[in-house]
Design an enzyme around this catalytic site. Structure first.
Site, PDB file in Angstrom:
ATOM      1  N   CYS A 181      54.556  41.309  31.009  1.00 54.00           N
ATOM      2  CA  CYS A 181      53.767  40.091  30.809  1.00 54.00           C
ATOM      3  C   CYS A 181      54.671  38.891  30.536  1.00 54.00           C
ATOM      4  CB  CYS A 181      52.780  40.279  29.663  1.00 54.00           C
ATOM      5  SG  CYS A 181      51.513  41.527  29.993  1.00 54.00           S
ATOM      6  N   ASP A 192      31.939  26.348  40.896  1.00 55.84           N
ATOM      7  CA  ASP A 192      30.555  26.737  40.583  1.00 55.84           C
ATOM      8  C   ASP A 192      30.483  27.771  39.464  1.00 55.84           C
ATOM      9  OD1 ASP A 192      31.622  28.892  41.921  1.00 55.84           O
ATOM     10  OD2 ASP A 192      30.085  28.984  43.487  1.00 55.84           O
TER      11      ASP A 192
END
Length: 218
Positions: A45, A139
């Protein structure tokens, strides 16, 4: 049942390294990428967060906001960011969310509803399913879901390629073929009749009636 493409991305209010953010408000009229991590100070990570910071301009150019999440409190993120800058050359330049109560990870289906307790008591392996990438449209609908194992670093150049495809196909009635990259030929969407295709694209190559190939629309 877990989240699928086309679902509304769960909204949330959370503390981040940029202050408290309401996710849907933060997205606004942009596209967004939410990518998650099982714990701070994890090796793969660390490389991913640094790489995303280095190529953030590519996301900016496409109107895409970036947000990272880790199952640790925000007050730990600053020290991790310093490590990321030291080892990767670039510190995170986007919000990093704290998910110490696991609420966001649960909402996005990355941890089970029964998970509880102090995140400090959990190892990265306990949270290994919190390795997701969610691409979200203006959206607020989920356009892409990818889940990675802890041992495999994510390919964010591929995420950019997918975003190029998503944004192109949102504007034009086309689909992109295997390994497509920006500027290559595309396929007329199956929902478009030949009469409609003539109006939209003029001529096309047709090796099969269901495979109608045209140059990428501008």
């Amino acid at each position: 049942m877990g989240l699928t493409i086309g679902d509304t991305a769960p909204d949330f209010v959370a503390a981040t390294t940029d202050g408290v953010i309401r996710f849907h408000d933060w997205i606004g009229d942009s596209w967004a990428v939410l990518f998650s991590h099982p714990k701070d100070f994890t090796p793969i990570c660390t490389t991913e967060l640094g790489y995303m910071a280095a190529i953030k301009g590519e996301f900016d150019r496409r109107g895409v906001k970036i947000m990272a999440l880790s199952v640790d409190p925000v007050d730990k993120h600053a020290a991790w960011a310093a490590d990321i800058e030291e080892t990767q050359g670039t510190a995170p330049n986007y919000p990093m969310v704290g998910d110490a109560d696991f609420a966001i990870s649960k909402a996005y289906g990355m941890l089970g509803a029964d998970v509880s307790g102090d995140p400090a008591d959990r190892t990265a392996a306990d949270n290994q399913t919190v390795r997701g990438v969610f691409v979200i449209g203006p959206d607020k609908k989920i356009k892409l879901i990818l889940l990675y194992p802890m041992t495999t670093g994510r390919n964010f150049d591929e995420i950019l390629r997918v975003i190029d495809s998503l944004q192109l196909t949102a504007r034009h009635k086309v689909a992109t073929p295997a390994n497509w990259t920006q500027g290559q030929d595309v396929v007329i969407a199956g929902s478009v009749s030949n009469d409609q295709a003539k109006d939209l694209f003029g001529d096309w190559d047709e090796p099969k009636p269901y495979l109608r190939i045209v140059p990428q629309p501008k």
